[in-house]
Design a protein around this motif. Structure first.
Motif, mmCIF file in Angstrom:
data_model
loop_
_atom_site.group_PDB
_atom_site.id
_atom_site.type_symbol
_atom_site.label_atom_id
_atom_site.label_comp_id
_atom_site.label_asym_id
_atom_site.label_seq_id
_atom_site.Cartn_x
_atom_site.Cartn_y
_atom_site.Cartn_z
ATOM 1 N N VAL A 16 0.769 -1.123 -0.267
ATOM 2 C CA VAL A 16 -0.136 0.320 -0.252
ATOM 3 C C VAL A 16 0.804 1.389 0.210
ATOM 4 C CG1 VAL A 16 -2.133 -0.893 1.248
ATOM 5 C CG2 VAL A 16 -0.158 0.105 2.732
ATOM 6 N N GLY A 17 1.985 1.083 0.644
ATOM 7 C CA GLY A 17 3.126 2.283 -0.086
ATOM 8 C C GLY A 17 3.268 2.719 -1.062
ATOM 9 N N ALA A 18 2.892 1.864 -2.326
ATOM 10 C CA ALA A 18 3.567 2.586 -3.436
ATOM 11 C C ALA A 18 2.819 3.502 -3.976
ATOM 12 C CB ALA A 18 2.706 0.964 -4.041
ATOM 13 N N GLY A 19 3.888 4.390 -4.489
ATOM 14 C CA GLY A 19 3.121 5.785 -4.429
ATOM 15 C C GLY A 19 2.607 7.020 -3.200
ATOM 16 N N ASP A 20 3.369 6.129 -2.627
ATOM 17 C CA ASP A 20 2.697 7.028 -1.180
ATOM 18 C C ASP A 20 4.152 6.416 -0.385
ATOM 19 O OD1 ASP A 20 1.769 8.460 1.757
ATOM 20 O OD2 ASP A 20 0.408 7.633 0.884
ATOM 21 N N PRO A 21 4.948 7.145 -0.552
ATOM 22 C CA PRO A 21 6.388 7.255 0.104
ATOM 23 C C PRO A 21 5.879 7.166 2.014
ATOM 24 C CG PRO A 21 7.016 9.099 -1.586
ATOM 25 C CD PRO A 21 5.114 8.556 -1.559
ATOM 26 N N ALA A 22 5.121 8.586 2.610
ATOM 27 C CA ALA A 22 5.133 8.648 3.527
ATOM 28 C C ALA A 22 4.304 7.559 3.995
ATOM 29 C CB ALA A 22 4.281 10.006 4.047
ATOM 30 N N ARG A 23 3.666 7.040 4.077
ATOM 31 C CA ARG A 23 2.391 5.838 4.506
ATOM 32 C C ARG A 23 4.126 4.634 4.423
ATOM 33 N NH1 ARG A 23 -3.195 3.314 1.803
ATOM 34 N NH2 ARG A 23 -3.390 1.841 3.805
ATOM 35 N N PHE A 24 4.272 4.064 3.219
ATOM 36 C CA PHE A 24 5.334 3.371 3.232
ATOM 37 C C PHE A 24 6.769 3.687 4.262
ATOM 38 C CE2 PHE A 24 9.244 1.303 0.993
ATOM 39 C CZ PHE A 24 8.908 0.081 1.683
ATOM 40 N N ARG A 25 6.521 5.130 4.625
ATOM 41 C CA ARG A 25 7.906 4.829 5.931
ATOM 42 C C ARG A 25 7.158 4.523 6.894
ATOM 43 N NH1 ARG A 25 8.793 9.998 5.241
ATOM 44 N NH2 ARG A 25 10.639 9.717 3.459
ATOM 45 N N ALA A 26 6.185 4.940 7.112
ATOM 46 C CA ALA A 26 5.020 5.461 8.713
ATOM 47 C C ALA A 26 5.211 3.605 8.683
ATOM 48 C CB ALA A 26 3.870 5.731 8.347
ATOM 49 N N ALA A 34 13.170 3.571 3.885
ATOM 50 C CA ALA A 34 11.707 4.002 2.838
ATOM 51 C C ALA A 34 12.935 4.313 1.251
ATOM 52 C CB ALA A 34 12.079 5.257 3.789
ATOM 53 N N ARG A 35 13.933 4.130 1.736
ATOM 54 C CA ARG A 35 14.047 4.191 0.201
ATOM 55 C C ARG A 35 14.100 2.831 -0.854
ATOM 56 N NH1 ARG A 35 19.389 6.670 2.110
ATOM 57 N NH2 ARG A 35 20.775 4.165 1.909
ATOM 58 N N SER A 36 13.636 2.075 0.033
ATOM 59 C CA SER A 36 13.503 0.754 -1.155
ATOM 60 C C SER A 36 12.496 0.674 -1.599
ATOM 61 C CB SER A 36 13.655 -0.660 -0.152
ATOM 62 O OG SER A 36 14.826 -0.723 0.664
ATOM 63 N N ASP A 37 11.936 -0.134 -2.563
ATOM 64 C CA ASP A 37 11.002 -0.403 -3.783
ATOM 65 C C ASP A 37 9.928 -0.883 -2.394
ATOM 66 O OD1 ASP A 37 8.737 -1.958 -5.202
ATOM 67 O OD2 ASP A 37 9.985 -0.078 -5.926
ATOM 68 N N PRO A 38 8.466 -0.141 -2.478
ATOM 69 C CA PRO A 38 7.472 -1.039 -1.426
ATOM 70 C C PRO A 38 6.956 -2.399 -2.411
ATOM 71 C CG PRO A 38 7.452 1.437 -1.558
ATOM 72 C CD PRO A 38 8.541 1.275 -2.914
ATOM 73 N N GLY A 39 6.587 -1.900 -3.630
ATOM 74 C CA GLY A 39 6.392 -3.818 -4.331
ATOM 75 C C GLY A 39 7.487 -4.932 -3.872
ATOM 76 N N ALA A 40 8.514 -4.093 -4.197
ATOM 77 C CA ALA A 40 9.479 -5.550 -3.901
ATOM 78 C C ALA A 40 9.141 -5.840 -2.965
ATOM 79 C CB ALA A 40 11.161 -4.982 -5.008
ATOM 80 N N THR A 41 9.169 -5.034 -1.690
ATOM 81 C CA THR A 41 9.215 -5.294 -0.587
ATOM 82 C C THR A 41 8.386 -6.223 -0.047
ATOM 83 O OG1 THR A 41 10.531 -3.610 0.245
ATOM 84 C CG2 THR A 41 9.348 -4.283 1.706
ATOM 85 N N ALA A 42 7.201 -6.391 -0.309
ATOM 86 C CA ALA A 42 6.046 -7.041 -0.971
ATOM 87 C C ALA A 42 6.348 -8.383 -1.783
ATOM 88 C CB ALA A 42 4.634 -6.031 -1.126
ATOM 89 N N ALA A 43 6.717 -8.228 -2.629
ATOM 90 C CA ALA A 43 7.214 -9.632 -2.814
ATOM 91 C C ALA A 43 7.574 -9.990 -2.665
ATOM 92 C CB ALA A 43 7.556 -9.182 -4.985
ATOM 93 N N TYR A 44 9.080 -10.249 -1.435
ATOM 94 C CA TYR A 44 10.003 -10.578 -0.977
ATOM 95 C C TYR A 44 9.128 -11.077 0.177
ATOM 96 C CZ TYR A 44 14.424 -9.121 -3.289
ATOM 97 O OH TYR A 44 15.996 -8.967 -3.419
ATOM 98 N N VAL A 45 8.176 -10.184 0.542
ATOM 99 C CA VAL A 45 7.144 -11.318 1.571
ATOM 100 C C VAL A 45 6.418 -12.144 0.737
ATOM 101 C CG1 VAL A 45 5.560 -10.524 3.021
ATOM 102 C CG2 VAL A 45 7.262 -8.942 2.791
#
Length: 299
Positions: free
Chosen positions: A167-177, A201-212
């Motif tokens: 859900v943090g994709a495109g929303d850096p503040a939400r991803f950081r939180a 937070a410099r990481s890619d949200p989509g990649a982070t989710a995919a690793y999970v």
């Protein structure tokens, strides 16, 4: 078993070296990996966990660089590196094995935290004869909370957890939180959690989710019989099994590793999931002691 006071005393010479910073090495690309080298000595590969770059294991690298040649890795999709297509873990593990072969590293020790531990096990299983040992930092061949689940249940749970990061994709503040909450629950020091979240937070949200999804859906236990290298699991008592008696924690993790021919579990009391952040001295001593055992044929 817990790391003893005797082991800590035996590592005093190692810890005295921490006043000397690691020799900074230039990062280099190898396949999908980014690798920073420092130190000199026997080869040691450091593989960080979810959304983290090589910097997440800096405390360990500094302590061990006087004795080891450190190869600290950042996985694709993390710390500003571009993501890759799935399956990611298989490709990362293949490139680690290829790196060991191309650099002619003599039976290196792979040290991985969490996701990095899972990756280390995958890499060691690809070419078991090339690896000298594996140390996992609160990381296991199957996600502990899903150890008793079937493949379908693991996949469903993986998807639910991954959605927290996606859900943090495109929303850096939400991803950081999201990262801040995730890290704060897994570290003793909230200030370190803040610092890690800013960098992660410099990481890619989509990649982070995919690793999970890839890690939590998988179970490497059936393959562990092929792992010829000694395996040391450093298990945090205040992590997945917080509140249980030490003997129950040891028994549970020993059960996860039962098929590995040469495995041992060492408990780290008073540490949460990020053991190398909460107790870097203790972790460094444990790795050094493990390496010494390998050199003496006792690990």
């Amino acid at each position: 078993m817990p790391l003893t006071r005797r082991a800590l005393i035996a590592g005093a010479s190692l810890l005295a070296a921490t006043a000397q910073p690691a020799v900074a090495g230039a990062g280099r690309a190898f396949g999908v990996l980014s690798i920073e080298e420092s130190g000199a000595g026997d080869p040691l590969l450091l593989i960080p966990g979810l959304a983290c770059g090589a910097w997440a294991l800096d405390d360990i690298a500094r302590r061990l660089a006087p004795r080891f040649s450190i190869h600290a890795m950042t996985l694709p999709g993390f710390d500003g590196r571009p993501p890759i297509a799935a399956p990611m873990i298989a490709r990362v593990a293949a490139d680690i094995a290829a790196y060991v072969a191309e650099r002619r590293l003599e039976r290196p020790i792979l040290v991985g935290h969490s996701l990095g531990a899972f990756v280390a096990l995958r890499a060691a299983l690809l070419r078991p004869e090339q690896i000298g040992g594996v140390v996992t930092l609160d990381g296991y061949p199957v996600f502990p909370a899903l150890a008793g689940a079937d493949a379908e249940a693991r996949a469903a749970a993986a998807k639910r957890l991954a959605e927290q990061f996606a859900v943090g994709a495109g929303d850096p503040a939400r991803f950081r939180a999201t990262l801040r909450a995730f890290l704060a629950a897994r570290m003793n020091d909230p200030r370190r959690a803040d610092h890690f979240a800013e960098r992660a937070a410099r990481s890619d949200p989509g990649a982070t989710a995919a690793y999970v999804v890839e890690m939590l859906s998988a179970d490497l236990r059936p393959e562990l019989a092929r792992l010829t290298a000694p395996l040391l699991a450093l298990a945090a008592t205040d992590s997945y099994l917080a509140g249980r008696a030490d003997e129950n924690i040891s028994a549970f993790y020993a059960g996860l590793l039962a098929d590995a021919p040469k495995s041992a579990v060492t408990l780290l009391r008073g540490s949460r999931h990020f053991v190398a952040v909460d107790q870097p001295d203790v972790v460094a001593v444990a790795i050094e002691s493990f390496a010494a055992g390998l050199r003496l044929g006792r690990a």
